[in-house]
Each structure stands twice: as C-alpha cells, then as structure tokens.
Design a protein around this motif. Sequence first.
Motif, PDB file in Angstrom:
ATOM      1  N   HIS A   1       0.831  -1.201   0.000  1.00 25.25           N
ATOM      2  CA  HIS A   1       0.000   0.000   0.000  1.00 25.25           C
ATOM      3  C   HIS A   1       0.868   1.255   0.000  1.00 25.25           C
ATOM      4  N   LEU A   2       1.928   1.205   0.775  1.00 25.32           N
ATOM      5  CA  LEU A   2       2.860   2.339   0.823  1.00 25.32           C
ATOM      6  C   LEU A   2       3.508   2.555  -0.539  1.00 25.32           C
ATOM      7  N   ALA A   3       3.838   1.456  -1.204  1.00 27.55           N
ATOM      8  CA  ALA A   3       4.472   1.550  -2.518  1.00 27.55           C
ATOM      9  C   ALA A   3       3.537   2.186  -3.542  1.00 27.55           C
ATOM     10  N   GLN A   4       2.256   1.846  -3.490  1.00 24.96           N
ATOM     11  CA  GLN A   4       1.307   2.474  -4.401  1.00 24.96           C
ATOM     12  C   GLN A   4       1.300   3.986  -4.219  1.00 24.96           C
ATOM     13  N   ALA A   5       1.224   4.426  -2.977  1.00 23.71           N
ATOM     14  CA  ALA A   5       1.191   5.859  -2.705  1.00 23.71           C
ATOM     15  C   ALA A   5       2.477   6.541  -3.149  1.00 23.71           C
ATOM     16  N   ARG A   6       3.606   5.890  -2.968  1.00 31.91           N
ATOM     17  CA  ARG A   6       4.883   6.480  -3.413  1.00 31.91           C
ATOM     18  C   ARG A   6       4.901   6.660  -4.928  1.00 31.91           C
ATOM     19  N   CYS A   7       4.379   5.667  -5.633  1.00 35.60           N
ATOM     20  CA  CYS A   7       4.321   5.800  -7.096  1.00 35.60           C
ATOM     21  C   CYS A   7       3.495   7.010  -7.501  1.00 35.60           C
ATOM     22  N   TYR A   8       2.340   7.192  -6.863  1.00 37.85           N
ATOM     23  CA  TYR A   8       1.492   8.334  -7.198  1.00 37.85           C
ATOM     24  C   TYR A   8       2.181   9.653  -6.845  1.00 37.85           C
ATOM     25  N   ALA A   9       2.908   9.683  -5.738  1.00 34.47           N
ATOM     26  CA  ALA A   9       3.631  10.899  -5.361  1.00 34.47           C
ATOM     27  C   ALA A   9       4.688  11.237  -6.404  1.00 34.47           C
ATOM     28  N   TYR A  10       5.406  10.238  -6.855  1.00 37.86           N
ATOM     29  CA  TYR A  10       6.426  10.459  -7.874  1.00 37.86           C
ATOM     30  C   TYR A  10       5.798  10.954  -9.179  1.00 37.86           C
ATOM     31  N   MET A  11       4.718  10.300  -9.587  1.00 37.35           N
ATOM     32  CA  MET A  11       4.077  10.659 -10.852  1.00 37.35           C
ATOM     33  C   MET A  11       3.491  12.058 -10.796  1.00 37.35           C
ATOM     34  N   LEU A  12       2.885  12.431  -9.677  1.00 40.59           N
ATOM     35  CA  LEU A  12       2.319  13.770  -9.562  1.00 40.59           C
ATOM     36  C   LEU A  12       3.422  14.820  -9.469  1.00 40.59           C
ATOM     37  N   GLY A  13       4.523  14.465  -8.799  1.00 37.01           N
ATOM     38  CA  GLY A  13       5.652  15.391  -8.723  1.00 37.01           C
ATOM     39  C   GLY A  13       6.206  15.719 -10.093  1.00 37.01           C
ATOM     40  N   LEU A  14       6.328  14.710 -10.956  1.00 42.76           N
ATOM     41  CA  LEU A  14       6.787  14.952 -12.321  1.00 42.76           C
ATOM     42  C   LEU A  14       5.775  15.785 -13.108  1.00 42.76           C
ATOM     43  N   LYS A  15       4.518  15.447 -12.952  1.00 41.75           N
ATOM     44  CA  LYS A  15       3.470  16.140 -13.711  1.00 41.75           C
ATOM     45  C   LYS A  15       3.422  17.624 -13.386  1.00 41.75           C
ATOM     46  N   GLU A  16       3.618  17.951 -12.109  1.00 34.81           N
ATOM     47  CA  GLU A  16       3.482  19.343 -11.691  1.00 34.81           C
ATOM     48  C   GLU A  16       4.808  20.089 -11.650  1.00 34.81           C
ATOM     49  N   GLY A  17       5.883  19.450 -12.132  1.00 40.49           N
ATOM     50  CA  GLY A  17       7.175  20.137 -12.197  1.00 40.49           C
ATOM     51  C   GLY A  17       7.889  20.246 -10.879  1.00 40.49           C
ATOM     52  N   LYS A  18       7.426  19.537  -9.880  1.00 40.89           N
ATOM     53  CA  LYS A  18       8.102  19.546  -8.586  1.00 40.89           C
ATOM     54  C   LYS A  18       9.328  18.653  -8.612  1.00 40.89           C
TER      55      LYS A  18
END
Length: 870
Positions: free
Chosen positions: A120-137
């Motif tokens: 479950h933690l790994a799923q959330a980390r993937c989403y954090a990484y993907m959103l970080g890239l999407k938003e330029g963070k």
Amino acid sequence: MAGKERAEAKDRVKVSVRTLVEFIMRSGDLESGSGRMDADAMQAGSRLHRKIQKSMGSEYTAEVPLSVELPLADGEEAFLLVVEGRADGVIRNQDGSFVIDEIKCSYRDVMQMQKAEQVHLAQARCYAYMLGLKEGKLTGGPNAGDDCVVSELSETEVPDEKVTEVALGQPTTFGIRLTYCNIETENIKYFNETLSAEELTVWFDNLIKEYAKWAVWERRWKKLRNSSAKELQFPFPYREGQRDFTAGVYRSILREKKLFAMAPTGVGKTISTVFPSVKAVGEGLTEKLFYLTAKTIVRTVAEETFSLLADRGLMFKTVTITAKEKICVLEKPECNPFTCPRAKGHFDRVNDALFDMLTNEKNISRELIEAYAEKHAVCPFEFCLDLTLWADAVICDYNYVFDPTVALKRFFAGEGKNNYVFLIDEAHNLPERAREMYSATLWKEEFLNVKRLLGKQMPKLTKRLEACNKELLRLKRECDSFTEHTEFGPLAMCLTRLMTECEEYLKDDKRPGNERDAVLNLYFEARHFLAMYDFADTDYRFYTSYGEDGSFYARVQCMQPARALAEQLKKGKSAVFFSATLLPVRYYMEELGGTEEDYAIYVPSPFAKEKRLVMVGCDVNFRYANRGRRMYEKAAVYILKFTEAKQGNYFVFFSSYRMLQDVAAVLEERLEVLQPELLPEWGEGAGTELPETGRPQAEEETPENTGGIFLHRQKTNMTEEEREEFLQQFAEETEGTHIGLCVLGGIFGEGIDLKGERLIGAVIVGTGLPLVCEERELFRRYYDEQEESGRDGFSCAYLYPGMNKVQQAAGRVIRTTEDTGAILLLDDRFAGNQYASLFPKEWYPYETVTAANVSERLRAFWEEKKSSGM
C-alpha cells in the motif's frame, strides 16, 4: 540514443501502478483465503471509501488519474514503459506541497496496526512520484534524462548519475498518507510518511529497474505475436455464413460493441470467434482475449483451436485456468506453509519461475505449468494465475471474470476500461450462472455448527455467532414455508460485526485445521451475503425458506443479472456472446447487459435440411398433472417405435430424473418379457427385442434393426470416468441399438460431440419447463412487473429456460455436414405457436406425427437417405 528521441518511440508497454508494485514487491508465504478476503473487503468497503473521500475538505481532490512515460531501450530499439493509475486522493497544502492519500478499508482492527502494509505504501509512493513529475516539482527524471537500457533479459543497466533534480523554488519533500478504516466501526488510523525528492526518486528508479526486464520481454514477445497474427490465414474453406460471422466479430471489436451471435452447430463457432479476435490483437485493436466457458469440454475445444492456429505459425501464449482442486499437489488443497511445503516462501520464488517459463517456452500447457511449478517449488494453481498476466489469451470458466468472489482481481479490481475482449461461449448458460454468482444464501445451521466447534475458547466470536443465529431464528419464526422480505437490515448488522471477529480469529495460522476451515468458510459465505445485499437494487428480491432437509435459510436473490454483468463488461473493450441456442435473442441481450447499440446476428446452418427430420408427437402431453403410468406407457411406445426403424445409437431426454426413472421402469418391463436373463443392471447392459405386446419383432418388419436393444441410463453425480464410460457405449460401429436415457439440461444435454453414426436420433420427452415452485413463481412475478419492457413472466421464468434445454438436447444430433439424423419432440405443446416460434430456422419445416404413424415416417426417411447415398 538520446532520451528525447527515445521518448518519441511509438512502442509502448503499459502497466498499472497496482500490478507493478504487487508483482515486484511480493514476498513470503502463500496463505489460504488471504487474496479472497482482501477482494471481499475491497468490494464491501467501496461505499465507505467514497464516504471518506466526500468527508474531506475543499483541499482534497478524489480519484486523480496519473501516468508517466518512461523511456527504456531494448538494445538499440527504444520503447516507452507507461505506468498509470488513479490516486484515491490528493491533499493540497497552503505552501504548494501535496500529500497523496491512499485509502484501504478492512475488517481488521485498524487501531491495533503498528505500521502500514508495504504494498500500500508503494502504491502511494508511485502516485507521489508521478504527480511530482506532472506538476514540475521534480524535473529531469527517467522521461527527460538518460534511459534504462536492457540489452539482455537477465541484466538491467541504469544510469549511474542522478536522473532527478529538484525544481528551483519548489518544496523538496513529498507527503504520503495511508488511511486505514474498519468497515464495521468506521474507525480510522493514519500512517504518514515524508520523502525527499532524492529518496522518492531513488526508490522509484529501483522499482523500475526491477521491472525493466519484464517490460523488455513483453515488448519482444508482442512484436513476434503481432507479426504472426497479421500473417495468419483462416485455416479452412469458409462455410455458408462463416465469413460474415468472422467479419461481424472483427467489426464488433473494432467499434467496441457487444455482439450476440446465434450460430447453429456446424458453423465452426470457436474458430469463427477466435480467428478474427487474434487478427484484432495483431492489428493492435486489443491486447488480451478472455475465452469464457461453462464446461470443461468446451474449454478443450478452445485449446485445440488455438493449437491449430499455432501449427499454422501463430505465436500466441494461451493459458487455461485449471481448478485448484484438480491441479493441487495435495489431496485436499490447504494453502498454508504448515501443510504445504510449496506455500512456504512461494512468493520469494514465483517470479523466477515465471521468467524461466516465459523465456524458454513458446506455448503453455497444463503439463508445462506443473513441471515448472515443481522445478521451482511453487503452487501450480497460483503459478497458473500469475501466468495469465503475461498471456495473450486466457481460457477459463465464467466465474473468473464475472463472479464477485473469485474474479481475477489482477485484471478486474479497478473500475477503469481495459483493452480486453471477452469471447463468451455457450452464452445461453450465463444468465442462470450469473444469477447464482450475484445471489447469496445463509444457512442458519452453519452458525450453530461453527459455534459448537469453537466451544468456549473464543467468547467474542461466539457472541457474534449467537447474535447472527438469534436473528435468523427470528426470521424463521416468521416463515411457514416461503416468505418475502423488503430488507435484511438487522441480519446485515449482525454479520458486519461478525466479520471483524472472524478476521481477528483468522490472523492466527496455528488454529486447528477443522476449526479454521469452518470459520473461514462461514466468513466467505457471510461476506458474500453482505456484499450482494449491499449491491442489491430493484432487480433483487429477499426471501427466507427451507431446504429439502428442513434447514432454514435466508437468500438475497438476483432476479436479472444485466446490471452486474454490464459493469464487468465495461472493464473490457468488446464482448462476443455466441451459442447455438440464443433464442429469443432479444431476451438474451436484455439478460446479458446488451444495449440497443449492440449487434445481433443469426448465422445460417451449413447442414442440408433434407438430412434432418424434425417431428412433433401431437397425441401426447406431459404436463405435470397428466403424468402417470398411462403417459409413461405412451412415451415408451414412442421411444421404441422411434428406434426400430434403423439400428443405431439414440438419446432420449427427460425433464427430470424422476420422469427418466418412471419411463425407464416401463421400458424395462417391456424389454425383459422375452429374455429377462439378458437384462442386467441399469447403466451396464442390454435388453432384447421387444415382444409383440410392445411392437412387431425386429426380424419380421425392421430388417435393419437385427441386434438387441441396449439401455444406458444417466446416473446422478456421475464421475468423469463414469461419463466417459457412458459415452463410449455409443460407438461409430455398434451391434444392436443403444438408447441413452438422459436428463434435459444435464451433463449429456449439451457440450458433447457424438459425430456420424455415434448418434443418429434424439427424443425429447416433455417441454423441459422448470417445475412450478415458490422461487420460480418469484421470477414470474418479477418479469410480469417489468411493464416498460413488455416482458411476459411465464415466458421468462419457464418457457425460455425450458426451450433452451430442448434445443441444446436436439443439437446433439447432426454435428457435421456428413451426419444424418432424426429428432422427435414428444408433447403436443411443441406444435403450438408459443413453442414453435422458438424453434431455430433449421428446424423448419417440421412434421407432426402420432404413435400410429411415427414408425412409417421414420422408415421412409431412412430408406430415402439410404437410396440417395446419404
């Protein structure tokens, strides 16, 4: 090749976040029921899941779709790994940072949890990484810097330098929150994590590094597969209507529609659906085929069809899911590390087993699955399920797609649309099967049995069992024989409380086996009951009643499965429903989730009409009120006259075992008059020629029928060996006449293929209508209430199911273009428009006969065929 150039590559390999993390990060032992418990909890918790999302403030965004394209290289060739998923929630902070919220609903006591589950933690980390890239963070990253390069499938190279930079002026940390909620109490416990950009990127890069070799293998295989599919040619000359059928299947996939095909025996239904679907895969219109069946023998035909195409050059990995009970290495499946050595550390070894088999075998068979499972010491059933992830076609029972308790969550857990095509064989079986899948029954006695088994050792669990039993006892006192209810609210509340205690009990793997199995089974039954009760709408009815042994039960009854089936079908791109008996097609379209936009076709039969004789016995009626010795005597006379005209093999189908036994007794009496010593026990032997009291002796008037009459009766609960032995009695070359006495809708009523002289005639005794009972009357009332659809309750509850069994039974005769055969429908109702309007086109014109002239008509038919060389 530069990263930018590679990012423009057209080749893509897709994987969902959930599949990625569950596949790469799994480890440890295989434990019985854990996957099903997770699926049940997810299904039951979906409403609570949405409730939690709605309770959040304005800074919370629910169901955020995310994806990232990661350039990879297979040697000098570029392709993109596309990782995609949907975050449960994103929390926006005032400083511009965000927190990924991953919600998990469970029956466990979440307040006792010490840490979050790693997957479950790994799923959330993937989403954090993907959103970080999407938003330029995060800038740079795998889709803007150097690529992961895989030159050999056994090695993965990743650039040494950091590939992620932190964007200037942006926060350098990323928040993650795991929200665990108990379904019963709605108690919530949070686990929070904060990662720096570097920590998050290193973790994600390592995850992709682990998966890279699988992506490269998948890309290589798909290139071979697609190329071979494009070059594939139809393996036979097209029969009448077959080219249109195959074209209709392809167009349905292309246009993402459902197709309902009435395709008589001999059309070549399997190759006509598989071939265009394979071509669609080769053209990139779909990625995976699910060939769904109701019977093992039909799965064998599908396997043979894919094998035929493989012999003609098709590169296509096809996996057939074999039932756990049949493939398990133990006498009784017990998936836990204490009783099965393969369960111990199964997940530590299974990925190596998968890669070994995928890279060394072109085709996949049950024998190979068992061999590789033994080589790597893994569970063959779970290994088979994992292979479906990498297969191009999956052949399986309906329940692996549609049944909410056992559907493959790796494919159907989410709500999104996937690039799948469903090929649904013998689709006439699906409405009844689906009704059962989406219904649920609780037996009062089961709660008492588990309580007695546990004794006083588990007071909390015992208390919950007592509460459930008490509520069922209250319902029982209100029920004389059959009682409808508007709701089961108090019972549902008791069951929900029971679930939490069951989960606590089941955490301990060292519980005694018989106790644990009993609790686990009751847990599954109660869990399914709650899930179906929660899912129920106006297409459901609730009632209580008694079994044949007097046991009391409560039932959530699905009346029409269209909504449930449609929801599952939306998870694929297209579906093809096909059967030889899909009449009336409008009824089946409505039952199976079809819409006005979907297609329906009637494929003409390739058989010459003059090779088939269809007769209706119009001087008998087998309504329940008419049944008795007199009617059974008439049936016996008809059967014997039907079989006297030509020596050979015949089937006779009855509406029930009781009728079969009653008519069989009359046949036995008539046949044993002359030579009783030649009539052995039922199912094993023969009789003799009928004496003058039954019909003229064979040697005087029917010279073609010079042997004895051999009777073979279908038994209840026949084993596979007994079924095979039964069918072996009907050989191509036989001495005497063999008559098989079978039940409509039973194991010999469909799915068997007796070609040529192995079966030359069939008699159907009665219309096959279900017996009138409270449940069947519940269906009749339900359909009568559907005024807007103009549906007739009697037809939907009785007529259509009965006539479908009749058509299937009659379809056992004439399986190839070379076959010749006769069909006798014994009941005057068949001649009425209500029944005759449901005859397939190839049954016209039919003839009406009586017991007085049926022999004459049959002798003329067989003499005509003999003289014409048929």
